[in-house]
Design a protein around this motif. Sequence first.
Motif, short mmCIF file in Angstrom:
data_model
loop_
_atom_site.label_atom_id
_atom_site.label_comp_id
_atom_site.label_asym_id
_atom_site.label_seq_id
_atom_site.Cartn_x
_atom_site.Cartn_y
_atom_site.Cartn_z
N THR A 2 0.81 -1.21 0.00
CA THR A 2 0.00 0.00 0.00
C THR A 2 0.84 1.26 0.00
O THR A 2 0.58 2.19 -0.76
CB THR A 2 -0.94 0.01 1.23
N TRP A 3 1.85 1.31 0.86
CA TRP A 3 2.57 2.57 1.05
C TRP A 3 3.89 2.68 0.29
O TRP A 3 4.50 3.75 0.26
CB TRP A 3 2.76 2.85 2.53
N LYS A 4 4.32 1.62 -0.36
CA LYS A 4 5.56 1.70 -1.14
C LYS A 4 5.36 1.26 -2.59
O LYS A 4 5.77 1.97 -3.51
CB LYS A 4 6.68 0.86 -0.49
N VAL A 5 4.77 0.10 -2.81
CA VAL A 5 4.64 -0.45 -4.15
C VAL A 5 3.64 0.35 -4.99
O VAL A 5 3.95 0.76 -6.12
CB VAL A 5 4.25 -1.93 -4.10
N VAL A 6 2.44 0.56 -4.46
CA VAL A 6 1.41 1.27 -5.22
C VAL A 6 1.86 2.68 -5.61
O VAL A 6 1.72 3.08 -6.77
CB VAL A 6 0.05 1.26 -4.48
N PRO A 7 2.43 3.48 -4.70
CA PRO A 7 2.91 4.80 -5.12
C PRO A 7 3.99 4.74 -6.21
O PRO A 7 4.00 5.58 -7.12
CB PRO A 7 3.46 5.42 -3.84
N LEU A 8 4.89 3.77 -6.13
CA LEU A 8 5.90 3.63 -7.19
C LEU A 8 5.23 3.33 -8.53
O LEU A 8 5.60 3.89 -9.56
CB LEU A 8 6.89 2.51 -6.84
N ALA A 9 4.25 2.44 -8.52
CA ALA A 9 3.56 2.09 -9.76
C ALA A 9 2.73 3.26 -10.28
O ALA A 9 2.69 3.50 -11.49
CB ALA A 9 2.67 0.86 -9.53
N LYS A 10 2.09 4.00 -9.37
CA LYS A 10 1.31 5.16 -9.80
C LYS A 10 2.20 6.22 -10.43
O LYS A 10 1.78 6.94 -11.34
CB LYS A 10 0.55 5.76 -8.61
N GLY A 11 3.42 6.31 -9.98
CA GLY A 11 4.37 7.27 -10.53
C GLY A 11 5.09 6.78 -11.77
O GLY A 11 5.92 7.50 -12.34
N GLY A 12 4.81 5.57 -12.19
CA GLY A 12 5.44 5.02 -13.38
C GLY A 12 6.84 4.49 -13.14
O GLY A 12 7.59 4.24 -14.08
N ASP A 13 7.21 4.31 -11.88
CA ASP A 13 8.56 3.85 -11.54
C ASP A 13 8.64 2.34 -11.33
O ASP A 13 9.65 1.85 -10.82
CB ASP A 13 9.03 4.56 -10.26
N LEU A 14 7.60 1.61 -11.68
CA LEU A 14 7.58 0.16 -11.51
C LEU A 14 7.00 -0.45 -12.78
O LEU A 14 5.95 0.00 -13.27
CB LEU A 14 6.71 -0.19 -10.29
N GLY A 15 7.66 -1.43 -13.31
CA GLY A 15 7.22 -2.07 -14.55
C GLY A 15 6.08 -3.04 -14.32
O GLY A 15 5.82 -3.47 -13.19
N PRO A 16 5.40 -3.42 -15.39
CA PRO A 16 4.25 -4.32 -15.27
C PRO A 16 4.62 -5.71 -14.74
O PRO A 16 3.86 -6.29 -13.96
CB PRO A 16 3.69 -4.41 -16.69
N ASP A 17 5.78 -6.22 -15.12
CA ASP A 17 6.17 -7.55 -14.63
C ASP A 17 6.43 -7.53 -13.13
O ASP A 17 6.04 -8.45 -12.41
CB ASP A 17 7.41 -8.05 -15.38
N ALA A 18 7.08 -6.48 -12.66
CA ALA A 18 7.35 -6.36 -11.23
C ALA A 18 6.05 -6.22 -10.45
O ALA A 18 5.86 -6.87 -9.42
CB ALA A 18 8.27 -5.18 -10.95
N LEU A 19 5.14 -5.37 -10.95
CA LEU A 19 3.86 -5.17 -10.24
C LEU A 19 3.04 -6.45 -10.25
O LEU A 19 2.44 -6.81 -9.24
CB LEU A 19 3.09 -4.01 -10.86
N ARG A 20 3.03 -7.15 -11.37
CA ARG A 20 2.29 -8.41 -11.44
C ARG A 20 2.87 -9.44 -10.46
O ARG A 20 2.14 -10.15 -9.78
CB ARG A 20 2.32 -8.97 -12.86
N SER A 21 4.17 -9.49 -10.36
CA SER A 21 4.82 -10.42 -9.44
C SER A 21 4.48 -10.09 -7.99
O SER A 21 4.20 -10.98 -7.18
CB SER A 21 6.33 -10.37 -9.66
N ILE A 22 4.49 -8.81 -7.67
CA ILE A 22 4.16 -8.39 -6.29
C ILE A 22 2.70 -8.70 -6.00
O ILE A 22 2.36 -9.23 -4.94
CB ILE A 22 4.48 -6.90 -6.09
N GLU A 23 1.81 -8.39 -6.93
CA GLU A 23 0.38 -8.67 -6.74
C GLU A 23 0.15 -10.16 -6.58
O GLU A 23 -0.60 -10.60 -5.71
CB GLU A 23 -0.42 -8.12 -7.93
N SER A 24 0.81 -10.96 -7.40
CA SER A 24 0.66 -12.41 -7.31
C SER A 24 1.14 -12.94 -5.96
O SER A 24 0.49 -13.78 -5.34
CB SER A 24 1.46 -13.07 -8.45
N GLY A 25 2.26 -12.41 -5.50
CA GLY A 25 2.77 -12.82 -4.19
C GLY A 25 1.84 -12.43 -3.06
O GLY A 25 1.61 -13.22 -2.13
N LEU A 26 1.27 -11.24 -3.14
CA LEU A 26 0.35 -10.77 -2.11
C LEU A 26 -0.93 -11.62 -2.11
O LEU A 26 -1.42 -12.00 -1.04
CB LEU A 26 0.02 -9.29 -2.31
#
Length: 151
Positions: A27-51
Amino acid sequence: MPTALTAAYILHTLFAGVWVGAVLLATWKVVPLAKGGDLGPDALRSIESGLTTLTRLAAVVFVATGGHMAATVYGSEGLFGTGRGHLVLTMLTLWFVMTALVEVGGRRMRSALDVGKVRTAARDADAFLKAASVAGLVLLVIGGYLAGPAV
């Protein structure tokens, strides 16, 4: 050698801390990075899958350990007839709410990622993960209170 009840308390507490911590981190680190465009789709998908995987694994652990603790410590009369039992039932309700919020947030994230929209994925999941974080913190506070001596 620890008793089954002690093992249940340890496993339950361990998973609660890891699960709530993972949701807070997302919530407080990953989502803001993704909202700012600083996180790629593969990384976000991996984090979401892990969560999502952690949430589902935690659900199994919580049903087994929480059910054992509730039956052993409270029984049905203690759950429905005492203040501490009512707090346990409140925790059960909050656990369902938090699980649903993480699942819905993850689903929304996956839907946007399926069409390659990282920022949209983060925005779509943001409110759900924030609400899940609040529910998780309340769960930990109540759990901490219940871990203390009965007054």
